[in-house]
Write a protein that holds these residues in place. Structure first.
Motif, short mmCIF file in Angstrom:
data_model
loop_
_atom_site.label_atom_id
_atom_site.label_comp_id
_atom_site.label_asym_id
_atom_site.label_seq_id
_atom_site.Cartn_x
_atom_site.Cartn_y
_atom_site.Cartn_z
N ILE A 568 0.83 -1.20 0.00
CA ILE A 568 0.00 0.00 0.00
C ILE A 568 0.87 1.25 0.00
O ILE A 568 0.66 2.19 -0.79
N ASN A 569 1.84 1.26 0.90
CA ASN A 569 2.72 2.45 0.97
C ASN A 569 3.54 2.63 -0.30
O ASN A 569 3.82 3.76 -0.73
N LYS A 570 3.92 1.50 -0.92
CA LYS A 570 4.69 1.59 -2.17
C LYS A 570 3.85 2.21 -3.28
O LYS A 570 4.33 3.08 -4.03
N SER A 571 2.60 1.77 -3.40
CA SER A 571 1.74 2.32 -4.45
C SER A 571 1.46 3.79 -4.19
O SER A 571 1.44 4.61 -5.13
N LEU A 572 1.27 4.16 -2.91
CA LEU A 572 1.02 5.57 -2.61
C LEU A 572 2.26 6.42 -2.83
O LEU A 572 2.17 7.58 -3.30
N SER A 573 3.44 5.88 -2.49
CA SER A 573 4.68 6.62 -2.76
C SER A 573 4.92 6.79 -4.25
O SER A 573 5.39 7.84 -4.72
N ASN A 574 4.59 5.76 -5.03
CA ASN A 574 4.70 5.89 -6.50
C ASN A 574 3.72 6.92 -7.02
O ASN A 574 4.03 7.64 -7.99
N LEU A 575 2.56 7.00 -6.38
CA LEU A 575 1.61 8.04 -6.76
C LEU A 575 2.21 9.43 -6.51
O LEU A 575 2.08 10.35 -7.34
N GLY A 576 2.90 9.58 -5.36
CA GLY A 576 3.57 10.85 -5.09
C GLY A 576 4.68 11.13 -6.08
O GLY A 576 4.88 12.28 -6.51
N ASN A 577 5.42 10.11 -6.50
CA ASN A 577 6.49 10.31 -7.49
C ASN A 577 5.92 10.75 -8.84
O ASN A 577 6.52 11.59 -9.53
N VAL A 578 4.80 10.19 -9.20
CA VAL A 578 4.17 10.59 -10.47
C VAL A 578 3.76 12.05 -10.41
O VAL A 578 3.97 12.82 -11.37
N ILE A 579 3.18 12.46 -9.27
CA ILE A 579 2.74 13.86 -9.15
C ILE A 579 3.95 14.80 -9.16
O ILE A 579 3.92 15.88 -9.78
N LEU A 580 5.05 14.42 -8.51
CA LEU A 580 6.27 15.25 -8.55
C LEU A 580 6.82 15.36 -9.96
O LEU A 580 7.28 16.44 -10.39
N ALA A 581 6.76 14.25 -10.73
CA ALA A 581 7.24 14.30 -12.12
C ALA A 581 6.37 15.21 -12.95
O ALA A 581 6.87 15.94 -13.83
N LEU A 582 5.06 15.22 -12.66
CA LEU A 582 4.17 16.13 -13.39
C LEU A 582 4.42 17.58 -12.99
O LEU A 582 4.34 18.49 -13.84
N LEU A 583 4.72 17.81 -11.70
CA LEU A 583 5.02 19.18 -11.28
C LEU A 583 6.29 19.70 -11.95
O LEU A 583 6.36 20.87 -12.38
N LYS A 584 7.31 18.88 -12.04
CA LYS A 584 8.57 19.28 -12.65
C LYS A 584 8.54 19.19 -14.17
O LYS A 584 9.52 19.57 -14.82
N LYS A 585 7.43 18.67 -14.68
CA LYS A 585 7.25 18.53 -16.13
C LYS A 585 8.37 17.71 -16.74
O LYS A 585 9.00 18.09 -17.73
N GLN A 586 8.62 16.58 -16.13
CA GLN A 586 9.64 15.68 -16.64
C GLN A 586 9.12 14.95 -17.88
O GLN A 586 7.91 14.77 -18.07
N GLU A 587 10.08 14.56 -18.70
CA GLU A 587 9.68 13.84 -19.91
C GLU A 587 9.17 12.44 -19.57
O GLU A 587 8.24 11.95 -20.21
N HIS A 588 9.78 11.81 -18.62
CA HIS A 588 9.34 10.47 -18.25
C HIS A 588 8.59 10.54 -16.92
O HIS A 588 9.09 11.04 -15.93
#
Length: 655
Positions: A568-588
Motif C-alpha cells: 500500500i505504501n509503495k503504491s502511494l509513494s509511487n503516486l507521489g512520485n508521479v505527481i512530482l514528475a508532473l510538477l517538474k514537467k519531466q519527460e518520463h
C-alpha cells in the motif's frame, strides 16, 4: 272266288283315305296357329304326316298297270270307293280302243289342284269329270277321290294334295321362323326389361330410403319451421323496437353530421396550427441543441478554470469512542484554506489559538467536520455532469487509515449518510431523464475491481482470472482491464446491488487505527454511452470512483500485515512520485511503477478531469500522518494538465 286280275303293287286305299284327314288336321293346326299365334308351337305333326305320305306314295315309281284297260264296272252307275269290293270280276280281255282311251286320260295337269274342304267339288283338269260329293259316317263332307283303277287321277290328286301340304309347310315354316325371330327379340327385350326392372327395383329401394330421409328431414324442417316462426315473431317485435331506435339514431346522426362538420373545420385549423407549432418546435429544438452545446462549452470552461485536477479536503468528526482523546488544532481561514497545528501547553485548548508551529494549506475546497455528505456531493455533481457530456472523470479518496475515506465514498445506509458513489448513480439517472428531453438516449455499463498486493481482482466475479491493464489507443488517453466483468445497469437499485456485492468481496482487515480497514485500492468504473439519433452523435464518458487504501507507518504489533502495508505504501509513494514528475514537467513519468499509478494514468496526466478527496483525522495522535497527507494533497493541487477533450463520435447509420 278270287279275281284273276293281278293285284296292284301299290295300295292307295289307306293313304288316299287318310289324305282328307291329314288335310283337315293341317287346316285345324293352321287355324289353331292363326288363333293362338304362338311362336314356340312345334310342327312335328306336319312333318310326320309328310313322311307317311312319302312312304305310302312314291312319286318316282310308275304303275305297272298303267297301259292296261280298266276293268268293267259291275254296274252302270258310278260307285264310291267304299262300295267297291275287292272281289275279282271276270272281265273280258281288254281291247285296243279301251287301251288307247286309257292312254288319253293321263295328261299332266298344268297346275296343282288345291285340296277342298268337305262340301266342295274337286275338278279334275285331265278328265274334266265331276267328282261327286260323299258323306262320311261322321257327317262330314269328304271330297270324292278318283276311281281305284284311275291311278293317274289318284296320283294327280295325291300330288295336288302333297303340293298343297308342302305349300302349307313352307308357309308354316316361314311363319314359324318369323315367330321364332319375334320370340328371340322378345327374349332379348325381356332380358333387357328384366335388367331395367332390377335397376328400377334398386332405384326404387334407394328412392324409398331417400323418401324416408326426406320424411325425416321434413319433420325436422317442420319443427325448425315452428321454431323459426316463433323466432320470427320475436324478431319482428324486436325489429319494431330497432326501427324506433333507428329513427332516433337518424336524428342523432343528423346532429352528429353537423357537429362533425364543425369539428372538421376546427381540425383543419388545428392542423394548420400544429404545422406551425411543429416548425416552431423544430426551430426550438435546434435552438435548444445549440444552447445545450453552448452550455456544455461554458460548463467545461468553468471546470477548466477551476482546474482539471482539483483537491477537496475534508476533516472527519470524532466518533463517540474518541471523545476523551486529544485533538489537533485546526483553523478554517476560509472555504479553501486550513491551518493545522499542535498545541504547546495545557491552556492552549482554552485559548483556542495555535501556538508554536503551524501549517497552512490551500485547496479548491475545504470541508469542516460539520459538513454533510450532501455538501460534498454538490461540488462533485459538476464533474458527474461532465462525465454525462462525454468527458473522462476520476474521483479518488486519499488519506491515512481511519480518516473516513470509505465513509466518504460509500457511506452508510440512509439518504443523509449515503456516500459519493450511490449519490453519483442516482444523479446520473436523474440527469438521463433531462437529457432524454433533448434527444439523448443513454446506456450505462459498470464494473468493480480492486488492487490488492499489486494484483487486480474482479469484485463481481468470484473466480480467479488474470487481469492486465491495456491501452485503449496508442495515445494513452484511455485504459481498459482484460477479463473484467462489465454489467449493463438499468436502474439505480440494480447498480446499488452490484456495489453491495463489490463491498462484500473487498479485502478488509482490523488494524490498530481502524477495526475494519480497507487493505486494497477499490475502483468503480462507470461507462456512460449517449446517442442522439437526430443529430447522429455519440457521447462516451468514463467515470472512475476510487477508494484508496489507508497510508500508515509500520509497527511491531502489525507485523502480520507487513506485506499489505508495504504494497500500500509503495503504491502511494509511487503516486507521489508521479505527481512530482508532473510538477517538474519531466519527460518520463513513472506511471508503470505500480498498478495504481498505471490505472490512474489517464486521470492524472491524460485526457481526464480529476478530483482528489483528501480525508484527515482530527486526533492529535494522527498529527504527523495528517501533515503528510496535507503536503501530498497540496502537491497534487499544484499540478496542472492541459486542456481536456470530450469523447465525441458520429453515429454510424446502417444503410
Amino acid at each position: 272266288m278270287e279275281s284273276r286280275l293281278p293285284k296292284p303293287k301299290i295300295v292307295l286305299a289307306n293313304s288316299i283315305s287318310g289324305i282328307p284327314c291329314l288335310s283337315t288336321k293341317m287346316n285345324s293346326q293352321k287355324m289353331s296357329k292363326n288363333q293362338n299365334c304362338l311362336p314356340g308351337s312345334s310342327t312335328s305333326t306336319v312333318s310326320e304326316t309328310l313322311k307317311k305320305a312319302k312312304s305310302v306314295v312314291n312319286l318316282n315309281s310308275k304303275c305297272t298297270n298303267e297301259n292296261k284297260p280298266p276293268p268293267k264296272p259291275a254296274m252302270n252307275r258310278s260307285k264310291t270307293l267304299s262300295t267297291i269290293t275287292t272281289k275279282a270280276v271276270k272281265r273280258p280281255a281288254p281291247t285296243t280302243t279301251n287301251h288307247t282311251e286309257a292312254k288319253k286320260q293321263f295328261i299332266r295337269p298344268t297346275r296343282p289342284v288345291p285340296l277342298q274342304r268337305a262340301g266342295t267339288t274337286l275338278m279334275d283338269n285331265t278328265t274334266s269329270k265331276t267328282v261327286k260329293k260323299s258323306t262320311t259316317q261322321n257327317g262330314t263332307v269328304a271330297t270324292a277321290k278318283p276311281s281305284k283303277w284311275d291311278l293317274k287321277g289318284r296320283l294327280a290328286h295325291t300330288s295336288n294334295e302333297l303340293t298343297n301340304i308342302r305349300q302349307m309347310y313352307k308357309d308354316t315354316t316361314s311363319e314359324y321362323n318369323n315367330m321364332q325371330k319375334k320370340m328371340n327379340t322378345l327374349e332379348t327385350d325381356m332380358k333387357k326389361y328384366k335388367s331395367q326392372a332390377e335397376t328400377l327395383e334398386s332405384r326404387t329401394k334407394e328412392l324409398d330410403t331417400e323418401l324416408k330421409e326426406i320424411k325425416e328431414e321434413k319433420e325436422d324442417l317442420s319443427e325448425r319451421l315452428k321454431k323459426t316462426e316463433e323466432s320470427y315473431k320475436s324478431v319482428s317485435g324486436s325489429l319494431k323496437q330497432f326501427k324506433e331506435k333507428c329513427s332516433e339514431q337518424e336524428e342523432l346522426i343528423v346532429k352528429h353530421v353537423s357537429e362533425i362538420k364543425d369539428l372538421q373545420t376546427n381540425l383543419e385549423l388545428q392542423r394548420q396550427l400544429n404545422e406551425k407549432l411543429t416548425t416552431k418546435n423544430d426551430d426550438l429544438q435546434s435552438l435548444v441543441h445549440t444552447m445545450d452545446r453552448d452550455r456544455r462549452a461554458l460548463h467545461n470552461a468553468i471546470q477548466e478554470m477551476k482546474g482539471n485536477i482539483r483537491v477537496f479536503c475534508r476533516v472527519r468528526p470524532r466518533t463517540p469512542s474518541e471523545l476523551g482523546k486529544a485533538m489537533c488544532l485546526m483553523n478554517y481561514v476560509d472555504e479553501c484554506t486550513i491551518e493545522v497545528g499542535k498545541p504547546d501547553g495545557p491552556d492552549s485548548m482554552s485559548s483556542r489559538k495555535l501556538r508554536g508551529t503551524r501549517h497552512e494549506f490551500s485547496f479548491d475546497k475545504v470541508f469542516s467536520a460539520l459538513a454533510k455528505q450532501e455538501d460534498i456531493f454538490e461540488e462533485l455533481s459538476h464533474l458527474v455532469q461532465s462525465a454525462l457530456e462525454g468527458y473522462n472523470v476520476c474521483v479518488f479518496a486519499y488519506g491515512q487509515t481511519g480518516s473516513g475515506k470509505t465513509y466518504t465514498m460509500e457511506g452508510l445506509p440512509g439518504i443523509d449518510t449515503e456516500g459519493m458513489i450511490p449519490r453519483t448513480v442516482r444523479h446520473i439517472f436523474q440527469e438521463m431523464k433531462h437529457f432524454q428531453l433533448l434527444g439523448w438516449d443513454y446506456r450505462i455499463e459498470a464494473s468493480f475491481l480492486e488492487i490488492y498486493n499489486e494484483h487486480i481482482i474482479d469484485l463481481l466475479d468470484p473466480e480467479s482470472k488474470t487481469h492486465e491493464i491495456r491501452m485503449a489507443d496508442s495515445k494513452g488517453h484511455d485504459l481498459f482491464v482484460t477479463n473484467l466483468t462489465i454489467e449493463e445497469v438499468h436502474s439505480p437499485e440494480e447498480l446499488q446491488e452490484f456495489l453491495l456485492i463489490a463491498q462484500q468481496n473487498r479485502a478488509v482487515a482490523a488494524t490498530l487505527s481502524n477495526e475494519r480497514s480497507s487493505r486494497s485500492h477499490s475502483v468503480a468504473r462507470i461507462r456512460l454511452i449517449g446517442v442522439h439519433k437526430v443529430r447522429e452523435e455519440v457521447s462516451i464518458g468514463n467515470l472512475n470512483l476510487v477508494d484508496l487504501a489507508g497510508s500508515e507507518r509500520l509497527k511491531n504489533e502489525e507485523s502480520a500485515r507487513i506485506a499489505e502495508t508495504k504494497n500500500i505504501n509503495k503504491s502511494l509513494s509511487n503516486l507521489g512520485n508521479v505527481i512530482l514528475a508532473l510538477l517538474k514537467k519531466q519527460e518520463h513519468v513513472p506511471y508503470r511503477n505500480s498498478k495504481l499509478t498505471h490505472l490512474l494514468m489517464p486521470s492524472l496526466g491524460g485526457n481526464s478531469k480529476t478530483l482528489m478527496l483528501l480525508n484527515i483525522s482530527p486526533l492529535d495522535e494522527c498529527y504527523s500522518e495528517t501533515l503528510n497527507s496535507l503536503r501530498f494533497a497540496s502537491q497534487v493541487n499544484s499540478c496542472k494538465t492541459g486542456n481536456v477533450k470530450r469523447t465525441r463520435t458520429i453515429l454510424q447509420t446502417s444503410t
